[in-house]
Design a protein around this motif. Structure first.
Motif, short mmCIF file in Angstrom:
data_model
loop_
_atom_site.label_atom_id
_atom_site.label_comp_id
_atom_site.label_asym_id
_atom_site.label_seq_id
_atom_site.Cartn_x
_atom_site.Cartn_y
_atom_site.Cartn_z
N ARG A 69 56.90 59.21 73.64
CA ARG A 69 55.56 58.66 73.57
C ARG A 69 55.11 58.64 72.12
O ARG A 69 55.15 59.66 71.42
N ALA A 70 54.73 57.49 71.65
CA ALA A 70 54.29 57.34 70.26
C ALA A 70 52.91 57.94 70.06
O ALA A 70 52.06 57.91 70.96
N ASN A 71 52.69 58.48 68.88
CA ASN A 71 51.36 58.93 68.46
C ASN A 71 50.77 57.95 67.46
O ASN A 71 51.47 57.42 66.59
N ILE A 72 49.48 57.69 67.59
CA ILE A 72 48.72 56.93 66.58
C ILE A 72 47.54 57.79 66.18
O ILE A 72 46.80 58.28 67.05
N TYR A 73 47.35 57.96 64.88
CA TYR A 73 46.31 58.90 64.45
C TYR A 73 45.69 58.47 63.14
O TYR A 73 46.20 57.59 62.42
#
Length: 564
Positions: A69-73
């Motif tokens: 699962r990709a993280n975007i921050y």
């Protein structure tokens, strides 16, 4: 009709001092959609001064595909405020909605927000909009695939425009729009950074211009060729993040914790090889800076690796070691290099909320040749051995899920960039990708050259037995040495078959105490080392072993480390 789709968001500090998953929000898509539309109706025109993505989240980027699962921050001054995301697939199928809250970051005046996305399959393209009281953010043409970090010193920094057959490579670049590229700017810091200081080349699709900038800028030839070969074999989009700087030691790329595991003793000033210094002397001060990176502990870890930790990645590749090929740095490399790998893995895993594997694939290039002087047997040979944690091959028990490309048979003594920078990067990229396909992706490949199973004295000489699985290709009779007392003596191959070679022992009195192969800075001419396998023409890696004794006869095993 009310949606039954739910998502769970884990809110944490990611790559700050600790990660927390205590604040878990579970919500329906309909509820998120209402909140999102309310924000949209407010007509927020501009972002606040600190409401922004982390710099490496940009249009055209690759996010890590399922099952990860990709993280975007990013960052916001409004701690405690909600941040809402809409993600829409292209072409449109259905929107996805996420909600999170800005939490306190390491700076008292700056908060941090993060979204952990659902797992998206390979080749899914999306557009993303994020809304908060502080502003609105967008990402367009984002595609899901595998993300690889490419790091090291000048042979990783070496650009496509510099390599052999560069024109053909540049002309072919636009045929791979689903390979995406980004290059981190060269910056150092004595303190940990939570965002990149600067990006040299923003995320982009490959073209003649984006791949073929000036020497030592962008894009990395080894990084590109590795990614291109993986993409051609698997069909998945590939995101390549180049973060490298010429002339830098492994200690600069290592965290304080990794260095502490190896004693953390003060290291002498980096001693760059003579061919490297000779090339530097031809350059302008501005050009030299690109190849004379800092040698202080952790300064590149702080500025060029740490800010990337929260991004979910698939793996990393590495080309480095020349700056460590002398003195205390060289002698400690069998600890510092494996420790750096383990530490990167632990930190990427923690910062991504467990989405980057704790044992993500890590590939490296074993040092190529350098000086044409055939007598040099200290420095590069030691580093090549230490790159494998003194075992001789990877993966091994000390270096799990690690792969390598042997490059010692690819010297370029007349390179216009100095002999330390061979221009044949195509073979390097192909070998590294072949090894990566086997180790990182589990494909059935002959991915490494022959390595001995045992060696023993027979009536005719010393038999080096590579085992029944190998089909040897013997290109010349030179490259082996026997240790006779305290001296190493070259010895020829006197016979061979498909699985073994026999060495002459008549010059070794009273007995053989050691055995080594290709133990020179530049052990052979181009593609002309002694031992290759016959399927993919891969060279046998260098090795060293020390004799054991049975009934007065020396013998050798190769299933444990040999410490120098």
């Amino acid at each position: 009709m009310k949606s039954k789709w739910f998502t769970v968001i884990c809110i944490g500090l990611l790559f700050f001092e600790k990660t927390s998953c205590k604040n878990v929000i579970q919500m329906s898509a309909d509820f998120d959609k209402v909140l999102y539309e309310q924000h949209m109706k407010k007509g927020i025109a501009q972002n606040g001064p600190s409401f922004a993505f982390a710099k490496h989240f940009q249009d055209h980027m690759v996010l890590q595909q399922a099952p990860r699962r990709a993280n975007i921050y990013g960052f916001s001054p409004d701690i405690g405020q909600k941040v809402i995301m809409q993600l829409v697939t292209v072409p449109p199928t259905r929107p996805y909605y996420y909600e999170t809250t800005t939490v306190q970051g390491p700076d008292a005046n700056l908060g941090y927000w993060n979204f952990m996305l659902d797992p998206f399959p390979s080749n899914t393209t999306v557009n993303i909009n994020i809304q908060a009281e502080a502003g609105s953010l967008n990402l367009n043409d984002v595609i899901f695939g595998d993300v690889w970090i490419c790091s090291g010193q000048s042979n990783m920094q070496f650009t496509v425009i510099q390599m052999d057959d560069a024109e053909a490579e540049l002309a072919d670049a636009a045929n791979y729009p689903n390979i995406r590229l980004m290059t981190v700017n060269m910056n150092e810091s004595t303190t940990v950074q939570y965002d990149l200081i600067q990006i040299e080349e923003n995320w982009t699709k490959p073209s003649r211009d984006t791949l073929g900038a000036a020497a030592w800028t962008y894009f990395s030839a080894v990084c590109w060729l590795f990614g291109k070969n993986i993409h051609k074999q698997r069909g998945d989009p590939i995101g390549l993040v180049a973060t490298d700087w010429g002339g830098t030691p492994v200690e600069a790329w290592s965290s304080p914790q990794a260095l502490a595991a190896c004693g953390d003793s003060p290291k002498p000033k980096v001693q760059l090889p003579a061919s490297y210094r000779s090339y530097l002397n031809q350059l302008s001060p501005k050009e030299r800076r690109r190849l004379e990176g800092p040698g202080d502990n952790s300064v590149l870890w702080n500025a060029m690796v740490h800010p990337l930790l929260g991004m979910t990645i698939y793996g990393a590749i590495w080309y480095q070691g020349e700056a460590d090929a002398s003195g205390a740095r060289m002698n400690n490399y069998n600890c510092t290099f494996p420790a750096m790998i383990n530490d990167w893995r632990a930190n990427f895993n923690k910062a991504s909320n467990g989405q980057t594997s704790l044992t993500f694939p890590f590939g490296f290039v074993q040092l190529s040749g350098n000086s044409p002087d055939p007598t040099i047997s200290v420095g590069f040979p030691d580093i090549r051995w230490h790159q494998t944690a003194d075992v001789g091959y990877v993966p091994n028990q000390k270096m799990v899920n690690v792969f390598m490309a042997v490059a010692m048979d690819l010297p370029d003594f007349t390179s216009s960039y100095g002999a330390i920078h061979p221009r044949d990067k195509k073979d390097v990229g192909a070998r590294l990708a072949l090894s990566g396909l086997a180790v990182a992706y589990g494909q059935s490949e002959v991915f490494q050259g022959p390595f001995p199973a045992k060696a023993y004295i027979s009536s005719v000489g010393l038999v080096v037995d590579y085992g029944s699985s190998w089909s040897l290709n013997i290109k010349n009779w030179e490259g082996f040495e026997l240790q006779c007392g305290s001296n190493w003596v070259p010895t020829p191959i006197i016979s061979s078959n498909q699985t073994s070679v026999t060495l002459f022992t008549g010059t070794c009195k009273p007995t053989v105490t050691g055995l080594r192969y290709a133990w020179r800075e530049s052990p052979c001419a181009m593609l002309q080392c002694a031992i290759y396998e016959s399927v993919n023409n891969l060279p046998a890696p260098p090795f060293i072993a020390f004799a054991k004794n049975s009934n007065g006869k020396p013998y050798f095993t190769f299933d444990e480390p040999a410490y120098l």
